[in-house]
Design a protein around this motif. Structure first.
Motif, PDB file in Angstrom:
ATOM      1  N   ARG A  89     -95.245  49.396 -75.477  1.00 46.42           N
ATOM      2  CA  ARG A  89     -95.801  50.381 -76.367  1.00 46.42           C
ATOM      3  C   ARG A  89     -97.644  50.184 -76.392  1.00 46.42           C
ATOM      4  O   ARG A  89     -98.246  50.996 -76.294  1.00 46.42           O
ATOM      5  N   LYS A  90     -97.889  48.943 -76.105  1.00 47.59           N
ATOM      6  CA  LYS A  90     -99.183  48.368 -76.115  1.00 47.59           C
ATOM      7  C   LYS A  90     -99.863  49.300 -74.605  1.00 47.59           C
ATOM      8  O   LYS A  90    -101.022  49.655 -74.559  1.00 47.59           O
ATOM      9  N   VAL A  91     -99.177  48.944 -73.769  1.00 46.20           N
ATOM     10  CA  VAL A  91     -99.507  49.353 -72.237  1.00 46.20           C
ATOM     11  C   VAL A  91     -99.609  50.897 -72.332  1.00 46.20           C
ATOM     12  O   VAL A  91    -100.487  51.348 -71.898  1.00 46.20           O
ATOM     13  N   ALA A  92     -98.569  51.732 -72.797  1.00 46.31           N
ATOM     14  CA  ALA A  92     -98.680  53.053 -73.177  1.00 46.31           C
ATOM     15  C   ALA A  92     -99.990  53.463 -73.963  1.00 46.31           C
ATOM     16  O   ALA A  92    -100.887  54.349 -73.471  1.00 46.31           O
ATOM     17  N   ASP A  93    -100.167  52.815 -75.058  1.00 52.14           N
ATOM     18  CA  ASP A  93    -101.531  53.048 -75.646  1.00 52.14           C
ATOM     19  C   ASP A  93    -102.968  52.961 -74.758  1.00 52.14           C
ATOM     20  O   ASP A  93    -103.659  53.727 -74.915  1.00 52.14           O
ATOM     21  N   GLU A 153    -104.093  41.349 -68.169  1.00 55.84           N
ATOM     22  CA  GLU A 153    -104.189  41.024 -69.732  1.00 55.84           C
ATOM     23  C   GLU A 153    -102.889  40.559 -70.155  1.00 55.84           C
ATOM     24  O   GLU A 153    -103.019  39.804 -70.865  1.00 55.84           O
ATOM     25  N   PHE A 154    -101.757  41.086 -69.757  1.00 59.73           N
ATOM     26  CA  PHE A 154    -100.542  40.832 -70.314  1.00 59.73           C
ATOM     27  C   PHE A 154     -99.427  39.713 -69.482  1.00 59.73           C
ATOM     28  O   PHE A 154     -98.697  39.245 -69.688  1.00 59.73           O
ATOM     29  N   GLY A 155    -100.387  39.229 -68.425  1.00 59.13           N
ATOM     30  CA  GLY A 155     -99.712  38.275 -67.755  1.00 59.13           C
ATOM     31  C   GLY A 155     -98.709  38.781 -66.805  1.00 59.13           C
ATOM     32  O   GLY A 155     -97.584  37.989 -66.450  1.00 59.13           O
ATOM     33  N   LEU A 156     -98.663  39.992 -66.454  1.00 58.69           N
ATOM     34  CA  LEU A 156     -97.484  40.597 -65.435  1.00 58.69           C
ATOM     35  C   LEU A 156     -97.970  40.518 -63.953  1.00 58.69           C
ATOM     36  O   LEU A 156     -99.166  40.626 -63.480  1.00 58.69           O
ATOM     37  N   ASN A 157     -96.894  40.811 -63.106  1.00 59.69           N
ATOM     38  CA  ASN A 157     -97.009  40.599 -61.816  1.00 59.69           C
ATOM     39  C   ASN A 157     -97.581  42.194 -61.371  1.00 59.69           C
ATOM     40  O   ASN A 157     -97.256  43.110 -61.897  1.00 59.69           O
ATOM     41  N   VAL A 158     -98.293  42.255 -60.376  1.00 60.24           N
ATOM     42  CA  VAL A 158     -98.947  43.451 -59.768  1.00 60.24           C
ATOM     43  C   VAL A 158     -98.104  43.601 -58.625  1.00 60.24           C
ATOM     44  O   VAL A 158     -98.154  43.155 -57.674  1.00 60.24           O
ATOM     45  N   LEU A 159     -97.183  44.577 -58.738  1.00 58.11           N
ATOM     46  CA  LEU A 159     -96.467  44.988 -57.350  1.00 58.11           C
ATOM     47  C   LEU A 159     -97.211  45.962 -56.564  1.00 58.11           C
ATOM     48  O   LEU A 159     -97.978  46.888 -57.077  1.00 58.11           O
ATOM     49  N   ARG A 160     -96.996  45.716 -55.239  1.00 58.34           N
ATOM     50  CA  ARG A 160     -97.711  46.637 -54.237  1.00 58.34           C
ATOM     51  C   ARG A 160     -97.134  47.896 -54.376  1.00 58.34           C
ATOM     52  O   ARG A 160     -96.128  48.264 -53.999  1.00 58.34           O
TER      53      ARG A 160
END
Length: 563
Positions: A89-93, A153-160
Motif C-alpha cells: 500500500r505504501k509503494v502504491a501511494d 527505501e524499503f530494502g527490496l531487490n531490484v529485478l532487471r
C-alpha cells in the motif's frame, strides 16, 4: 522490484476492472489480495468503471484514456516476509504520487496468484475536473527511477527489467552509457547500428585532450586530420554534430564553451555539409583512380628487369606493422563513409523538415484567409451600424490611412466621426433617435474592429512570406541532397559501399595481432580503440568456434541460429 508498461493498453475500463477483479469467466476473485482506489466513491468494478468512462467522455481529443502498468516484487523478498500488504500500500501511494497521478481516478489491484507478487494500476488519464489528458511521455524512464528509489527505501531487490531493455535493445554489456530512447529508435528507423554514449569521465577526458585541436584547427580538413589521429571523427546528427570513435559518441557542445557547430562553420568559412559533399567527391574520385605504381611499359625487357630488381631489393616494412596500418586505414575508411552516410541522412532530413514546414504554412494560409474574411465582414457590419453608407465610409478610411498614416487617420476619425460620411439616425439638441444612439454605441468599437482587421492582414502577409521562405528552403535542401546523391549514389548504393568497407575492415582486422597493436606508432587513444576492436573480434571468433564444436556431434551449425 520492477515495473512493466504493457505495449497493448486497455480499450475498456469495464473489461479491465472486471478482469483485474477476477470477475470474468475462468478467473476467481480470490486472486485479489486488496483493492485501493483514488478519486472514486467505490471500488466495485462496474460502478467504478462507469464513473471512469463518464469522466473520459469529457475529453474529445484523447483516444486512449485507459492507462495500465504493473509493479512486480521479487519472490525472494516475498519469501523473506518483506512484501507485506502494508508495504504494498505504501509503494502504491508513492508510485501514484511520484507519477503525478494523485488527482486522477485510479484503481490498484494487488494480486497473489503468481510467484511474483504484483500490483496492477488502472488509471484514467483524463483529469476529473480539468478534463486534460495525463502525459505518458517517457513513463518508462520515470517508472525506472521510481522503482529503484522505492526498492532502496524499503530494502527490496531490484529485478532487471529485461523486457524493457529488450524493447530498447539495451540487453548488452559494453563501454559507455546506454543510448537514449530517441537515439535507439532513430537508429532502428534508419536501419543502422546504434551507438552508446561516452560517460561523464570519458567526455571530460575528450574535452581536455581535444582542446588544442579544436582551438588550433584552421579548416574542416585540418580538424578532421587532427581528430582522426586520435581515432575520432565528426558526424552530423539532427541539427547538430557528434564526435564518435565508431562505438560511442558525444555531442559537440560537450567539448567546451566555445566549441559550437555554427561557431566552427563561421571560423572555417565553410558549412560542414558543403565540406562533406566535397569530401565525398574526393573519396569517390580516389576510389575510381588506381593506386600509384611505377610504369615500366615504355622500357625494354632489360630495363624493366633492372627496375623490377631494384623494387624487389627495396627494404620491406615489418609485416605486422603493415597489417596494423592496413587495419587503421580500413577502419578510417569505414568512418569516412559513415560520415557521408550521416550527412546523407541529415540532408534527407532537411528536405523532409523543409517540406513539412512548407505544408504547415500553406495550411496556415488557408486558416488566415478565412480569418481575414471574417474580420473584414465584422468591420463592414459595424461600419453599416454606424454610417448610412458603410461601404463609402470604409473607402474614405482607406484613403485617410494612405494619405495621413494609420495612427493619424484613427485620431482624425475619433475627433470627427462625420469625416467618413453621414452617421445613421437623427440628433436634435440633446435628443437622439434610436438609430443615432445605436450608432454612437457601436462607434466606440470601430477602431478596435479596424485594428483586428489590420492584424489579420498582417498575419496573412507574414504567413505568405513564411511560405515563400519555406519554398526557398525546400529548393535549397533538395539541391544539397541531389548533389550528395550524385556523388555518393542512391541510399542503397551508399549502404552497399559502407557494408563493403566494413567487410574490408574485418578482413584487415583478421591479420592484426595484439602485440603489433601495442608496438604500433599510433596515439594512445587510437591504440586503445584498435585493441578493443581486436579483442571483441577475437571473442566473437572464439564464440563461433565453441558453437561449431557443440553442434558438430549433432551435425548442426549453431551459428545459423544467430539473428
Amino acid at each position: 522490484m520492477r515495473f512493466k508498461v504493457p505495449k497493448q493498453q486497455p480499450e475498456s475500463f469495464r473489461a479491465s476492472a472486471l478482469y483485474l477483479a477476477g470477475l470474468v469467466k475462468g478467473l476467481s476473485p480470490d486472486r485479489v489480495e486488496f483493492v485501493e482506489r483514488r478519486n472514486l466513491h467505490t471500488d466495485e468494478p462496474r460502478a467504478a468503471a462507469a464513473v471512469m468512462d463518464a469522466t473520459a467522455r469529457q475529453s474529445a481529443r484523447c483516444k486512449q484514456p485507459a492507462y495500465h502498468f504493473i509493479i512486480t516484487f521479487d519472490p525472494k523478498d516475498a519469501a523473506a516476509g518483506k512484501v507485506t500488504q502494508e508495504v504494498k500500500r505504501k509503494v502504491a501511494d508513492k508510485v501514484i504520487e511520484q507519477m503525478g497521478l494523485t488527482e486522477h481516478q485510479v484503481l490498484v489491484y494487488s494480486h497473489k496468484d503468481t510467484d511474483h507478487p504484483h500490483m496492477h494500476f488502472l488509471v484514467n488519464r483524463i483529469h476529473p475536473s480539468r478534463h486534460v489528458a495525463y502525459d505518458r511521455h517517457q513513463d518508462g524512464r520515470r517508472l525506472t527511477g521510481i522503482t529503484m528509489e522505492l526498492a532502496k527505501e524499503f530494502g527490496l531487490n531490484v529485478l532487471r527489467n529485461r523486457e524493457y531493455e529488450r524493447q530498447l535493445g539495451r540487453d548488452r554489456e559494453g563501454p559507455g552509457l546506454l543510448p537514449t530512447d530517441a537515439d535507439y529508435w532513430q537508429a532502428r528507423r534508419d536501419d543502422r547500428r546504434f551507438r552508446s554514449r561516452f560517460d561523464e569521465a570519458e567526455v571530460t577526458y575528450l574535452r581536455e585532450t581535444l582542446y588544442d585541436d579544436f582551438r588550433g584547427a584552421r579548416s574542416w580538413d585540418d580538424l578532421g586530420e587532427r581528430l582522426a589521429a586520435r581515432g575520432i571523427t565528426l558526424e552530423r546528427k539532427g541539427q547538430g554534430m557528434v564526435l564518435t570513435d565508431g562505438e560511442r559518441e558525444a555531442k559537440l557542445s560537450d567539448m567546451g564553451k566555445g566549441v559550437r557547430f555554427h561557431v566552427l562553420e563561421e571560423r572555417f568559412g565553410e558549412e560542414f555539409d558543403d565540406y562533406m559533399a566535397r569530401r565525398a567527391a574526393e573519396i569517390a574520385r580516389a576510389e575510381r583512380q588506381p593506386g600509384e605504381r611505377i610504369d615500366t611499359r615504355d622500357l625494354d625487357d632489360a630495363e624493366r628487369r633492372t627496375v623490377e630488381g631494384f623494387i624487389a631489393e627495396e627494404p620491406r616494412a615489418d609485416m605486422a606493422d603493415v597489417a596494423v596500418r592496413q587495419f587503421d586505414d580500413a577502419d578510417m575508411e569505414v568512418r569516412y563513409w559513415s560520415q557521408i552516410e550521416a550527412s546523407y541522412r541529415s540532408a534527407a532530413g532537411k528536405v523532409r523538415y523543409a517540406e513539412r514546414q512548407q505544408a504547415f504554412n500553406e495550411k496556415l494560409e488557408e486558416r488566415d484567409q478565412t480569418w481575414l474574411a471574417k474580420r473584414s465582414r465584422s468591420l463592414d457590419d459595424i461600419l453599416a451600424k454606424v454610417y448610412r453608407d458603410g461601404g463609402k465610409a470604409r473607402t474614405l478610411w482607406d484613403a485617410l490611412e494612405e494619405k495621413h498614416g494609420i495612427l493619424d487617420a484613427e485620431r482624425m476619425i475619433e475627433e470627427n466621426p462625420f469625416i467618413l460620411g453621414a452617421v445613421r439616425g437623427i440628433r436634435m439638441g440633446e435628443t437622439r433617435s434610436a438609430a443615432r444612439k445605436e450608432a454612437k454605441r457601436y462607434f466606440r468599437y470601430l477602431a478596435e474592429r479596424r485594428r483586428k482587421w489590420r492584424d489579420a492582414i498582417n498575419r496573412l502577409e507574414h504567413t505568405r512570406a513564411e511560405i515563400e521562405r519555406a519554398r526557398r528552403r525546400v529548393a535549397q535542401a533538395v539541391r544539397d541532397y541531389e548533389l550528395l546523391r550524385e556523388i555518393a549514389g542512391t541510399p542503397e548504393v551508399l549502404r552497399d559501399t559502407v557494408l563493403d568497407k566494413i567487410r574490408a575492415r574485418a578482413r584487415a582486422l583478421s591479420h592484426v595481432t595484439e602485440r603489433a597493436i601495442q608496438q604500433a606508432n599510433l596515439s594512445d587513444e587510437r591504440r586503445k580503440q584498435m585493441h578493443r576492436a581486436w579483442r571483441q573480434a577475437n571473442e566473437r571468433r572464439l564464440e563461433q568456434e565453441r558453437k561449431h564444436e557443440r553442434g558438430r556431434p549433432f551435425g548442426l551449425d549453431l551459428n545459423l541460429f544467430d539473428e
